[in-house]
Write a protein that holds these residues in place. Structure first.
Motif, PDB file in Angstrom:
ATOM      1  N   GLU A  82       0.817  -1.220   0.000  1.00 17.13           N
ATOM      2  CA  GLU A  82       0.000   0.000   0.000  1.00 17.13           C
ATOM      3  C   GLU A  82       0.846   1.263   0.000  1.00 17.13           C
ATOM      4  O   GLU A  82       0.470   2.277  -0.600  1.00 17.13           O
ATOM      5  N   ALA A  83       1.966   1.232   0.719  1.00 15.52           N
ATOM      6  CA  ALA A  83       2.815   2.424   0.767  1.00 15.52           C
ATOM      7  C   ALA A  83       3.439   2.693  -0.589  1.00 15.52           C
ATOM      8  O   ALA A  83       3.513   3.845  -1.035  1.00 15.52           O
ATOM      9  N   GLN A  85       2.169   1.840  -3.426  1.00 15.74           N
ATOM     10  CA  GLN A  85       1.084   2.330  -4.292  1.00 15.74           C
ATOM     11  C   GLN A  85       0.814   3.813  -4.061  1.00 15.74           C
ATOM     12  O   GLN A  85       0.478   4.546  -4.975  1.00 15.74           O
ATOM     13  N   GLU A  86       0.938   4.208  -2.801  1.00 19.07           N
ATOM     14  CA  GLU A  86       0.675   5.597  -2.447  1.00 19.07           C
ATOM     15  C   GLU A  86       1.751   6.526  -3.015  1.00 19.07           C
ATOM     16  O   GLU A  86       1.458   7.621  -3.498  1.00 19.07           O
ATOM     17  N   THR A 224      -7.367   6.373  -0.862  1.00 16.78           N
ATOM     18  CA  THR A 224      -6.445   5.476  -0.147  1.00 16.78           C
ATOM     19  C   THR A 224      -4.989   5.639  -0.576  1.00 16.78           C
ATOM     20  O   THR A 224      -4.083   5.578   0.247  1.00 16.78           O
ATOM     21  N   PHE A 225      -4.779   5.798  -1.880  1.00 17.50           N
ATOM     22  CA  PHE A 225      -3.408   5.824  -2.380  1.00 17.50           C
ATOM     23  C   PHE A 225      -3.033   7.180  -2.970  1.00 17.50           C
ATOM     24  O   PHE A 225      -2.120   7.293  -3.797  1.00 17.50           O
ATOM     25  N   ALA A 226      -3.731   8.222  -2.539  1.00 17.33           N
ATOM     26  CA  ALA A 226      -3.317   9.580  -2.925  1.00 17.33           C
ATOM     27  C   ALA A 226      -1.905   9.822  -2.416  1.00 17.33           C
ATOM     28  O   ALA A 226      -1.498   9.265  -1.391  1.00 17.33           O
ATOM     29  N   LEU A 227      -1.155  10.652  -3.108  1.00 21.30           N
ATOM     30  CA  LEU A 227       0.195  10.995  -2.663  1.00 21.30           C
ATOM     31  C   LEU A 227       0.154  11.503  -1.227  1.00 21.30           C
ATOM     32  O   LEU A 227      -0.799  12.183  -0.841  1.00 21.30           O
ATOM     33  N   PRO A 228       1.184  11.201  -0.429  1.00 15.07           N
ATOM     34  CA  PRO A 228       1.225  11.725   0.942  1.00 15.07           C
ATOM     35  C   PRO A 228       1.142  13.248   0.926  1.00 15.07           C
ATOM     36  O   PRO A 228       1.606  13.892  -0.022  1.00 15.07           O
TER      37      PRO A 228
ATOM     38  N   ASN B  47      -0.499   5.675   4.220  1.00 14.76           N
ATOM     39  CA  ASN B  47       0.158   4.382   4.268  1.00 14.76           C
ATOM     40  C   ASN B  47       1.669   4.480   4.476  1.00 14.76           C
ATOM     41  O   ASN B  47       2.234   3.768   5.305  1.00 14.76           O
ATOM     42  N   ARG B 118      -8.825  10.295   3.813  1.00 13.25           N
ATOM     43  CA  ARG B 118      -7.857   9.315   3.328  1.00 13.25           C
ATOM     44  C   ARG B 118      -7.452   8.295   4.385  1.00 13.25           C
ATOM     45  O   ARG B 118      -6.881   7.263   4.058  1.00 13.25           O
TER      46      ARG B 118
END
Lengths: 239, 239, 239, 239, 239, 239
Positions: A82-83, A85-86, A224-228, B47, B118
């Motif tokens: 997941e990380a 993917q993000e 869920t996987f939007a950029l941090p 994530n 998110r």
């Protein structure tokens, strides 16, 4: 097309073996680049090692400087997909989901044969999170550790076939997934021994990564996987 | 009894606020020690940050040298609790499960009000893995980030109450869980506004940790949380 | 703090034994009051007896005249907790949920070892209603009735350990819950025999009741557990 | 064939209305005997009232002296059916399961329209225990109490139709179950208003009871519903 | 009342045997008409045969010219019931759901004993789609094919009883459903051998069809089972 | 490699459109052969039409005389894939599972936008049987019939985008699957409109079929999809 295949553990020989398997099924125009993290356990077989691998994998991917089209996280049952993917714009494929997704196309129920008993709950958890556990007949341990797998291919194959046969007879599996990246290369022998299709995550992941790139599909960036969000991150990168 | 309360992010002010809440409900003989990691994001809201927090939390706990009886992982929806359970002999309590477990004793269904949209899927995933999602009516976002929560307590309370009221009316929740460690201290105000019991993970975690210690109960060491096998781990500890 | 511990059956010796266990773990300032119903079976091991216990428990609690801060319904797998929650302002804790909630903090899956085979479906039903069945590995019967439990502690312990060991090996449990209030006091011996943490509902319920009171939390009064509407109730109270 | 139809509440007029409905659909050779408990609430709309009804129903059935072939527990969402099944040799049918079972034959998903909002969780729980919740689209409250249902049939029908229409449109129900014994007699009017089949528990229960008797089928006596073991039961019977 | 009982296979002797069973339990005023398709396998034991049966059943029902009040699709685990429901105004009952629905009234969990191992997944799928799998303890194969069932009734009964006994002991079933229309007539002998109630789909389906007709209930025509839209259908009817 | 793409309906123009899409993403060495059944509806939008399509698809595939490496059943939500898997040695891929499997790699939850409301339950059922429903956020109808899709591409795209946007906002989908073979070719336009990845079953199915062939994987022949037993099948083949 260039695909990064990132090992979750720090044993370069396993990376090499997985890259070899990936290349064997990849299209002629696909380039497979193997990456080995500089942080973490020589083999990942538990929660601590898996969490550490999650960040080590990110670390080594982020330090790769060339362009690439997809990433394969080459671990079975590990954290961290997941990380990636993000953080990334390109598609990310994990061996666990890759193997299991193809297994859905091949029979009514599938089983996984993995390494040590202690890794079974980790794989269970990954399947549950992936929403792919409904057709899982069982997850069986071969009793061999990751590093033992490589030592005696005959013994390894025999142990995996034995559990596969029990999965088919007792658990009503119709397809077997090899539950460790380190088992790459054994699928033909296991299939012959068990009498059912055997899916290997490394080759499955390679074809799925190629497929996503060919279809111009990548991770959704809503929610869920939007950029941090932009913020201070102490001590990062790790290396 | 000494309990380590480990923040998942690197903002010491949040650690201090959570420690204050924990002390307010702890027994007289319980000592609460706050720990803040030296690695990771100032607030954990995704994530990548969560996985990094998982290893940063282990890192800071392992560098703590005195004896202690339990650890509270003070984050909501974060990764990493399983690794701490694997590494430590003492019980480990995460805020997510702590809040939700007590909510089960208070009503037919519960909702969680958290920070940003998110983070909702991360919390969903943690509940699913914990096997505690069956009575979850909804997880609602207040729209406020972790660091915004602290800035204007009145606005924060209002936003959480608004979502709590909708959870009760529209989603049929009967209990609300505060879905962020940074919301510690707001439970009374939210309960008054929403008209239902409100569980805060920090105080819930404190009482559950005390309870486990009092009952001489700790993590099972068969299978999932057995100590890691002895092996080479490169680059560890991180600090 | 005063906690009422209400036995579900009419055998006062069991009440006394459970009160003793509760007191052994309660805080110094907690007073445990044992109540034994005047209506119902000497041991509850089936549906009819359980439904009768449900109303007998209400009857004896309502006839208690002093103030109190929480109620423990001291039966495993019995009906009636919801009615107490509806009628009372203070928190109500049932042994089944108490044991199982703490088990969630201690391992990946738990099993319950109970008395007779016929009570297994009742416990299954309670777990399903409580939304706490996802991590239940199995419910196993020791083959001993409630009243037999008390007769020969060595035989009882041996029978429970035998099933616990099978639960760990065959059903993949990592934690055991003692599935009868009458097993209170055996947790240490069973834990030693089975090699995993063992949760006893009486002591778990005591600490959870104390925790809820300390946190000023009680049953939500919206919807499911709202006070009964005012109406004519013939033949009530029963005694 | 003689069938006992036992009301769960103490209002004889409701018993009479339900008996009338049952007779309207029963075979010529079926005799319907209505029983009204002497203990309990005039209408059952919550947990306490429902648990009390459970034992009151047993009490009144056991005091019936003639022979009979089946029992219909005439309440929707109430406790107690399992105890009757345990005590009796003849089949026992509850309105909740009766209505819902037939609904499974009539459409892809069904909804229930019941009385007050507070009874919805009780019905949810009964469906979950019965293993019949997978095709339940929704349980909707009409806002009318049990005793209000009788007062103004036009208003009652209108309220039930309104919720039925919303169930079909918003919740994707294709069949409606009337969620209260006191709604017996309204199925035709509601079906016309809602445009979908409407199942009434009283008439459904009557045909199912007749069917079981005709097929010589009754409750299994292994395990869950085996006769209670012989033991002392204080204060029983209640009347 | 006239009920069409449509065999799913093309063996007229099985149709005759099922009609005989249906008549044995039908009300005096119920007429049972047996139909045998002119297309399809002599026995249905797999996916291809089942899909072909689905259209063959429609074909033979549509070619029946008289009036009728209900249709029983007389196959266990077969496809096609939804299409009949879509095309017809009268109620349609399939043996699988009929048997299983009544089993819900008789015990806590049920098992099915069927013919060959290869039909087990088909039955699993039908139960899942029907939303009736939650209480299914197991589906067991007798090892006998459909046509073998008829050859030696003693051997057949013995094989079914053997699996029924294992279902009760090992899988915790309390009720057995006969998992093939060709087993009609064996329920009494199996019940005696297994010591639990045994439900036969043919007789269950007959009483349920009669019940629906008596209650004036038929398939909902909103959404899933609305009449097909008017369009060109090549090659239909088949015969 | 030669792949048969079999339309489920009898409209050759749709076959041609789907073949064009498949060819656009297929590898250079892959040959796509389109097949159109000679039996069945011009568009499949319900249970009867779907069951008829199931056998018509088998009929047309069996009448194809050349060699081939895989079959794509080109319908969304239709019956019949299991029968093809049973009869054939080569892998079979259905559009529904193909689209949804890839969606699992792209986001936390996916939605499907399909044609008419009446087809939604059929798709629900296929997902449930495939064990791929856990991450399905919703199935939404565009309100357009299969044949209307082709008439006005702009209107069609607009209708699909509108539902996709609602799926993302209201149902929390992160990925959209186009729920009809007749939507092939719209994925880019819908992705631009909806802001999330859009998976088209035709192209997804093509890449998955190619992947299985490349990996030498085909349907398991133990149990569920074993070849039919030898027996008399009347009236087959149909054409």
């Amino acid at each position: 097309m260039r695909i990064l295949l990132v090992n979750v553990n720090t044993t370069a020989a396993i990376t090499a073996a997985m890259v070899e398997q990936a290349r064997a099924v990849a299209a002629a125009e696909t380039e497979i680049i193997g990456l080995t993290p500089s942080i973490g356990a020589t083999s990942v077989e538990g929660n601590f090692e898996s969490y550490l691998a999650a960040v080590a994998v990110i670390d080594v991917v982020q330090s790769y400087k060339g362009p690439y089209d997809a990433v394969i996280q080459a671990g079975f049952g590990e954290h961290g997909r997941e990380a990636l993917q993000e953080l990334l714009a390109v598609p990310v494929v994990d061996l666990t989901e890759a193997a299991v997704l193809l297994a859905h196309l091949l029979g009514h129920r599938y089983s996984i044969v993995t390494t040590l008993d202690r890794t079974v709950p980790l794989i269970e958890d990954r399947l549950k999170l992936a929403g792919l556990d409904a057709h899982c007949a069982s997850i069986r341990s071969s009793g061999l550790s990751v590093l033992e797998l490589e030592k005696d291919e005959e013994r390894t194959t025999k142990a995996i076939v034995a559990q596969s046969v029990r999965a088919v007879r007792e658990d009503r599996a119709e397809v077997i997934c090899l539950g460790c990246g380190g088992m790459a290369g054994l699928s033909t022998a296991v299939a012959m021994g068990a009498g059912v299709p055997v899916v290997d995550g490394v080759t499955a992941g390679t074809k799925l990564a190629e497929s996503l790139v060919a279809l111009n599909l990548s991770t959704s960036k809503v929610r869920t996987f939007a950029l941090p969000r932009t913020k201070t991150v102490l001590g990062w990168p790790l290396h």
